[in-house]
Design an enzyme around this catalytic site. Structure first.
Site, PDB file in Angstrom:
ATOM      1  N   HIS A 137      16.814 -31.621  17.207  1.00  0.00           N
ATOM      2  CA  HIS A 137      18.072 -31.810  16.485  1.00  0.00           C
ATOM      3  C   HIS A 137      19.139 -32.478  17.357  1.00  0.00           C
ATOM      4  CE1 HIS A 137      16.272 -29.360  13.434  1.00  0.00           C
ATOM      5  NE2 HIS A 137      16.159 -28.335  14.252  1.00  0.00           N
ATOM      6  N   ASP A 149      12.504 -32.338   9.921  1.00  0.00           N
ATOM      7  CA  ASP A 149      13.779 -32.096  10.600  1.00  0.00           C
ATOM      8  C   ASP A 149      14.517 -33.404  10.873  1.00  0.00           C
ATOM      9  OD1 ASP A 149      13.607 -29.327  10.694  1.00  0.00           O
ATOM     10  OD2 ASP A 149      12.884 -29.257  12.768  1.00  0.00           O
ATOM     11  N   HIS A 207       6.554 -31.057  10.510  1.00  0.00           N
ATOM     12  CA  HIS A 207       7.836 -30.371  10.399  1.00  0.00           C
ATOM     13  C   HIS A 207       8.908 -31.057  11.241  1.00  0.00           C
ATOM     14  CE1 HIS A 207      10.608 -27.143   9.469  1.00  0.00           C
ATOM     15  NE2 HIS A 207      11.008 -27.244  10.721  1.00  0.00           N
TER      16      HIS A 207
END
Length: 311
Positions: A267, A244, A240
């Site tokens: 992020h 991202d 995951h």
């Protein structure tokens, strides 16, 4: 060549952090349009928010873009990853709220609908950003880096990611993946966002994860996976994180040719990395994609069968 959708496709759901219901529609767009969000609930000011690295506002646990009028859209990363992984370069994203729906916490629902809508080529060449020199961003124990491929690495995008969590259900995980030929659909797109049970209460106290459930996130507590059905992959967490990263790299506006290396990155780190990249014009160049190079990009040669085993 650049692409867009053949037909529009819609979604409904709730925002992971806001907990608010939201409707979203992907509409075909012309060449050179890029990925642009339009807030349908905003009137009187500019409601268009391009999904660009320089419009990303650092926010906890998601990627949020904000235009000059202060109009924002958050948690765009899973949709951005699905668009990149399916090879969509131009699309108008109409949304009636401030946050993209979380669906099941992965990008699989977005990818399935995009494949169902189909893609069409546009009469315009596709360009890509080729990494010429290493660029990095470091913040505490988190690191993110872009570097050129070596001679024995395929010319495309490779993601090399490592995470390390104290919970035994996650622990230390590493995965390396070349993103060409449907790899995103087969290997990453069904991997869900995850969190530690010990962090849930703190997040909700900050007004985050208000829409989170065991159905749209993997929740772990020590060695135990609390979400029904357990994990989709033994290393679902690092997959995951790679999902991202692809979504966040897509805010560069063009496909990237190079190797992304993330160590405990998130992020904010990926956005810091893009800002560092574009601050060093000698570290990259624009190239025009011929057919051979386009075959090495995420979204190349994808087919419905790539999603056959995806939840």
């Amino acid at each position: 060549m650049q692409t867009t959708l053949i037909t529009q496709v819609g979604f409904t759901g709730i925002g992971l952090h806001s907990g608010r219901p939201v409707r979203l529609c992907l509409r075909p767009a012309p060449a050179g349009h890029g990925i642009v969000f339009r807030r349908m609930d905003v009137v009187g000011i500019d409601a268009r928010v391009p999904a660009r690295w320089d419009l990303v506002e650092i926010s906890p646990l998601n990627t949020r873009i904000v235009n000059e009028a202060g109009v924002s859209v958050s948690t765009i990363e899973h949709l951005m990853a699905a668009l990149a992984g399916c090879g969509v370069h131009n699309v108008l994203v109409e949304i009636d709220g401030p946050e993209v729906p979380i669906l099941d916490g992965s990008a699989a629902g977005f990818a399935r609908a995009i494949l169902g809508a189909g893609l069409t080529r546009l009469d315009a060449p596709l360009h890509a950003i080729e990494i010429l020199a290493p660029v990095e961003a470091v913040h505490g124990a988190a690191e993110a880096r872009l570097r050129p491929q070596t001679q024995d690495e395929p010319r495309g995008l490779r993601i090399d990611f490592e995470i390390d969590f104290p919970d035994a259900a996650i622990g230390r995980q590493n995965r390396v993946l070349d993103m060409a030929n449907g790899a995103f659909l087969r290997e990453l797109c069904d991997s869900r966002t995850f969190c530690r049970l010990s962090d849930v209460e703190a997040m909700q106290a900050q007004g985050l994860a208000l829409g989170g459930t065991f159905d749209n996130a993997v929740v772990v507590d020590g060695a135990e996976v609390l979400s029904p059905g357990g994990l989709r992959h033994a290393d679902e967490a690092v997959r995951h994180k790679m999902l991202d990263a692809l979504g966040d790299l897509t805010t560069a506006g063009l496909p990237i040719l190079g190797v992304y290396e993330g160590r405990r990155a998130g992020h904010a780190m990926t956005n810091r990395l893009l800002r560092a990249l574009f601050a060093q014009p000698d570290a990259w160049r624009l190239v025009t994609c011929d057919a051979a190079l386009a075959d090495q990009l995420p979204g190349s040669r994808i087919k419905s069968a790539d999603l056959a085993a995806v939840a």
